[in-house]
Design a protein around this motif. Structure first.
Motif, PDB file in Angstrom:
ATOM      1  N   LEU A   1       0.845  -1.186   0.000  1.00 22.02           N
ATOM      2  CA  LEU A   1       0.000   0.000   0.000  1.00 22.02           C
ATOM      3  C   LEU A   1       0.884   1.241   0.000  1.00 22.02           C
ATOM      4  N   PRO A   2       0.371   2.363  -0.485  1.00 23.75           N
ATOM      5  CA  PRO A   2       1.182   3.589  -0.487  1.00 23.75           C
ATOM      6  C   PRO A   2       1.704   3.957   0.914  1.00 23.75           C
ATOM      7  N   GLY A   3       0.894   3.697   1.927  1.00 30.38           N
ATOM      8  CA  GLY A   3       1.348   3.994   3.283  1.00 30.38           C
ATOM      9  C   GLY A   3       2.517   3.112   3.713  1.00 30.38           C
ATOM     10  N   ASP A   4       2.506   1.830   3.275  1.00 28.33           N
ATOM     11  CA  ASP A   4       3.632   0.928   3.566  1.00 28.33           C
ATOM     12  C   ASP A   4       4.922   1.460   2.960  1.00 28.33           C
ATOM     13  N   VAL A   5       4.823   1.881   1.685  1.00 27.18           N
ATOM     14  CA  VAL A   5       6.007   2.378   0.975  1.00 27.18           C
ATOM     15  C   VAL A   5       6.505   3.674   1.608  1.00 27.18           C
ATOM     16  N   ALA A   6       5.583   4.545   1.992  1.00 29.89           N
ATOM     17  CA  ALA A   6       5.973   5.812   2.620  1.00 29.89           C
ATOM     18  C   ALA A   6       6.737   5.561   3.916  1.00 29.89           C
ATOM     19  N   ASN A   7       6.228   4.666   4.744  1.00 35.40           N
ATOM     20  CA  ASN A   7       6.927   4.352   5.993  1.00 35.40           C
ATOM     21  C   ASN A   7       8.306   3.740   5.725  1.00 35.40           C
ATOM     22  N   MET A   8       8.371   2.805   4.764  1.00 42.83           N
ATOM     23  CA  MET A   8       9.658   2.187   4.429  1.00 42.83           C
ATOM     24  C   MET A   8      10.650   3.227   3.931  1.00 42.83           C
ATOM     25  N   SER A   9      10.175   4.247   3.240  1.00 43.48           N
ATOM     26  CA  SER A   9      11.057   5.246   2.642  1.00 43.48           C
ATOM     27  C   SER A   9      11.829   6.060   3.669  1.00 43.48           C
ATOM     28  N   ILE A  10      11.365   6.066   4.903  1.00 44.04           N
ATOM     29  CA  ILE A  10      12.113   6.777   5.954  1.00 44.04           C
ATOM     30  C   ILE A  10      12.602   5.799   7.025  1.00 44.04           C
ATOM     31  N   GLY A  11      12.680   4.510   6.658  1.00 42.47           N
ATOM     32  CA  GLY A  11      13.248   3.507   7.574  1.00 42.47           C
ATOM     33  C   GLY A  11      12.339   3.111   8.698  1.00 42.47           C
ATOM     34  N   GLN A  12      11.024   3.236   8.506  1.00 41.04           N
ATOM     35  CA  GLN A  12      10.058   2.858   9.547  1.00 41.04           C
ATOM     36  C   GLN A  12       9.128   1.774   8.999  1.00 41.04           C
ATOM     37  N   GLY A  13       8.067   1.493   9.720  1.00 43.15           N
ATOM     38  CA  GLY A  13       7.106   0.486   9.265  1.00 43.15           C
ATOM     39  C   GLY A  13       7.599  -0.917   9.540  1.00 43.15           C
ATOM     40  N   ARG A  14       7.322  -1.840   8.599  1.00 41.04           N
ATOM     41  CA  ARG A  14       7.715  -3.245   8.761  1.00 41.04           C
ATOM     42  C   ARG A  14       9.146  -3.428   8.268  1.00 41.04           C
ATOM     43  N   LEU A  15      10.055  -2.925   9.065  1.00 39.09           N
ATOM     44  CA  LEU A  15      11.458  -2.883   8.687  1.00 39.09           C
ATOM     45  C   LEU A  15      12.310  -2.961   9.957  1.00 39.09           C
ATOM     46  N   LEU A  16      13.200  -3.967  10.032  1.00 36.99           N
ATOM     47  CA  LEU A  16      14.059  -4.128  11.199  1.00 36.99           C
ATOM     48  C   LEU A  16      15.487  -4.423  10.752  1.00 36.99           C
ATOM     49  N   ALA A  17      16.447  -3.902  11.497  1.00 42.52           N
ATOM     50  CA  ALA A  17      17.861  -4.152  11.196  1.00 42.52           C
ATOM     51  C   ALA A  17      18.669  -4.021  12.476  1.00 42.52           C
ATOM     52  N   SER A  18      19.771  -4.724  12.527  1.00 36.28           N
ATOM     53  CA  SER A  18      20.682  -4.579  13.659  1.00 36.28           C
ATOM     54  C   SER A  18      21.651  -3.433  13.374  1.00 36.28           C
ATOM     55  N   PRO A  19      22.230  -2.846  14.410  1.00 34.41           N
ATOM     56  CA  PRO A  19      23.272  -1.830  14.180  1.00 34.41           C
ATOM     57  C   PRO A  19      24.411  -2.362  13.312  1.00 34.41           C
ATOM     58  N   LEU A  20      24.742  -3.657  13.457  1.00 28.82           N
ATOM     59  CA  LEU A  20      25.789  -4.253  12.624  1.00 28.82           C
ATOM     60  C   LEU A  20      25.396  -4.248  11.154  1.00 28.82           C
ATOM     61  N   GLN A  21      24.135  -4.566  10.843  1.00 33.15           N
ATOM     62  CA  GLN A  21      23.682  -4.554   9.444  1.00 33.15           C
ATOM     63  C   GLN A  21      23.731  -3.149   8.852  1.00 33.15           C
ATOM     64  N   VAL A  22      23.339  -2.160   9.653  1.00 34.29           N
ATOM     65  CA  VAL A  22      23.377  -0.777   9.174  1.00 34.29           C
ATOM     66  C   VAL A  22      24.813  -0.380   8.856  1.00 34.29           C
ATOM     67  N   CYS A  23      25.731  -0.759   9.757  1.00 32.67           N
ATOM     68  CA  CYS A  23      27.145  -0.435   9.542  1.00 32.67           C
ATOM     69  C   CYS A  23      27.666  -1.107   8.278  1.00 32.67           C
ATOM     70  N   GLN A  24      27.305  -2.374   8.071  1.00 35.34           N
ATOM     71  CA  GLN A  24      27.748  -3.091   6.876  1.00 35.34           C
ATOM     72  C   GLN A  24      27.229  -2.428   5.605  1.00 35.34           C
ATOM     73  N   SER A  25      25.978  -1.979   5.641  1.00 42.38           N
ATOM     74  CA  SER A  25      25.410  -1.316   4.458  1.00 42.38           C
ATOM     75  C   SER A  25      26.156  -0.019   4.156  1.00 42.38           C
ATOM     76  N   MET A  26      26.528   0.730   5.191  1.00 38.33           N
ATOM     77  CA  MET A  26      27.279   1.973   5.000  1.00 38.33           C
ATOM     78  C   MET A  26      28.665   1.683   4.429  1.00 38.33           C
ATOM     79  N   ALA A  27      29.276   0.572   4.892  1.00 38.82           N
ATOM     80  CA  ALA A  27      30.588   0.196   4.363  1.00 38.82           C
ATOM     81  C   ALA A  27      30.493  -0.146   2.879  1.00 38.82           C
ATOM     82  N   ALA A  28      29.389  -0.786   2.479  1.00 35.76           N
ATOM     83  CA  ALA A  28      29.202  -1.118   1.060  1.00 35.76           C
ATOM     84  C   ALA A  28      29.080   0.148   0.226  1.00 35.76           C
ATOM     85  N   ILE A  29      28.337   1.125   0.734  1.00 37.20           N
ATOM     86  CA  ILE A  29      28.180   2.390   0.007  1.00 37.20           C
ATOM     87  C   ILE A  29      29.516   3.119  -0.074  1.00 37.20           C
TER      88      ILE A  29
END
Length: 511
Positions: free
Chosen positions: A471-499
């Motif tokens: 739904l548009p509301g699902d996508v909107a929430n995901m677009s700012i890192g909220q909603g049905r979205l979970l990550a560990s601090p380690l995963q966030v760090c790994q993603s930043m290292a990839a970028i």
């Protein structure tokens, strides 16, 4: 580095059983003055000149050996010598987990003939009372345990001091008092215990050990350990337990009827466990933990990764705990305080906790939008204070609008309303695909159990679980890192290292 480890392992193999393993000690002569209490020196007995001129014949020694072999109550024991556990160190060799040789106070029963319960208990209580009086303690053992030990294991010492590492806790005056009573039914039983020199630093990564099993109480069986063995229970201590343990040794000890040691032979020397070298930098780790304690006292995490190698230099969770509380075993009251603490000091937030990644996820959304062609570097959206999607109003973090922005400015200002628009133009599945390529949605694979994989919402999951597409509301929430979205601090760090790498997702490396 190799020389450092070899020297340290030799140092760990200092003492096993002073009476039974003299030959083994000769191979590892390094001493620890703080780990032992010396027995009184015994005067050297003068040998008459006649005996020196006419030494005893070898046949007499053989007769003596034959005499105890024919004794019906003589015992031959084959005991296992637990190996020193390997160290856990940081990337520069700073020890985070190592061993300490300690000694505990034990009863050394003589042979009673006849062996009545009264004699056994009277002897044991008298010796324990003497030790308690000298040291100001209140140690004791149940009668049934004393009797059971005498019946089945009287040749071996029976530890009754509660604190492990007794001699390290005594004052110089108490140690002098203890020397006067050793050897007459009281004995210092040496063993290894784990020691964490940096206390709580990297506690969730290092983990802790516990006793493999209590010492046997029944009849002695070949291969019974001389002292309690330890095994990993959490963290790297658990994951690399087999590597850290090493291989136990074996010693053959022969006792006479009255319990005196007559002979000993080392059949196999213990092989120290391997060392585990982590990617952690102790100085960075310590600094990060201090910063979290000051700025996130109610709970926080920090991960620092080397972009080039994927080495994890810091993986800190706050609050933590002192690992030495678990040596040799944590008291129930202390464990209850830790487990019932609402700040969850036992919980490793950095790799086991799943949280909405919030604005850190906007980089994934921006990359998905650019790759899909939904936006370009020149695309401009108005950073309004709020926008309406369906029948819901989605707000920016600023109360007033900030005007038109491109993707670079939107990232710098972390404008929510810009990312709502970009996300809707890109679509939920494209965002989810980019996020997964950046390491979200699955564990990084570090060697620690129960690492969270996080969660990324997809159309397939949404259709299966909720019965509809994004739904548009699902996508909107995901677009700012909220909603049905979970990550560990380690995963966030790994993603930043990839970028930061620009080409590859680095594989997280902890060991």
């Amino acid at each position: 580095m190799r020389g450092f480890f070899m020297m340290t392992q030799r140092h760990l193999l200092r003492v096993f059983l002073p009476r039974a393993l003299a030959s083994l000690l000769a191979a590892f002569p390094l001493a620890d003055a703080g780990a032992q209490v010396a027995l009184k020196a015994q005067p050297v007995e003068e040998v008459p000149e006649a005996a020196m001129i006419n030494p005893p014949k070898k046949e007499e020694k053989k007769d003596l050996m034959a005499s105890w072999k024919t004794q019906s109550q003589a015992r031959t024991l084959t005991m296992s010598i637990p190996a020193p556990r390997g160290q856990i160190v940081d990337r520069n060799g700073v020890p985070l987990a190592q061993n300490r040789v300690v000694q505990a106070l034990a009863l050394n029963f003589p042979h009673f003939d006849p062996a009545t319960p009264e004699k056994i208990l009277t002897f044991a209580r008298a010796k324990m009372d003497l030790a308690n009086k000298l040291l100001g303690k209140n140690w004791g053992l149940p009668d049934d345990k004393l009797l059971q030990h005498y019946e089945h294991r009287r040749w071996l010492p029976l530890v009754f001091s509660i604190e492990e590492g007794l001699t390290m806790e005594l004052s110089a005056e108490q140690q002098d008092k203890l020397k006067t009573v050793l050897g007459d039914g009281l004995y210092l039983q040496p063993s290894y215990i784990r020691h964490y020199p940096k206390e709580g630093t990297a506690c969730h990564v290092i983990g802790y050990t516990g006793k493999t099993r209590p010492l046997p109480l029944g009849p002695i069986v070949d291969g019974d350990p001389m002292f309690e063995e330890m095994q990993g229970r959490e963290g790297l201590e658990d994951t690399f337990d087999k590597d850290l343990r090493g291989a136990p040794g074996l010693v053959n000890i022969i006792f006479s009827t009255d319990g005196k040691q007559l002979s000993e032979e080392v059949l196999r020397r213990p092989t120290p466990g391997n060392n585990v070298v982590t990617s952690i930098d102790y100085n960075y780790q310590n600094y990060a933990e201090q910063s979290l304690a000051e700025n996130a006292p109610n709970g926080g995490a920090m991960v620092i990764m080397d972009v080039r190698s994927g080495d994890i230099l810091v993986m800190a969770s706050n609050p933590g705990f002192n690992l030495n509380q678990f040596v040799p075993g944590i008291r129930k009251a202390d464990f209850a305080k830790l487990s019932e603490n609402k700040k969850l000091p036992l919980f490793p937030r950095a790799f086991r906790g799943g949280y909405p990644p919030a604005s850190t996820f906007k980089l994934s959304v921006a990359m998905a939008a650019l790759e899909s062609g939904a936006v370009s570097s020149r695309t401009s959206y108005d950073c309004a204070s709020a926008i309406e999607i369906g029948n819901t109003v989605f707000h920016n973090h600023m109360k007033e609008g900030e005007g038109p922005m491109n993707v670079i400015t939107a990232i710098k200002r972390s404008c929510n309303t810009w990312f709502y628009r970009a996300g809707l133009a890109t679509g939920g599945d494209a965002i989810a695909s980019m996020a997964m390529r950046l390491g979200y949605g699955e564990p990084t694979g570090i060697p620690l159990k129960a690492e969270t994989g996080g969660f990324i919402q997809t159309t397939a999951w949404t259709q299966q679980r909720l019965g509809h597409k994004f739904l548009p509301g699902d996508v909107a929430n995901m677009s700012i890192g909220q909603g049905r979205l979970l990550a560990s601090p380690l995963q966030v760090c790994q993603s930043m290292a990839a970028i930061a790498d620009g080409m590859n997702l680095p594989r997280a490396r902890l060991v």
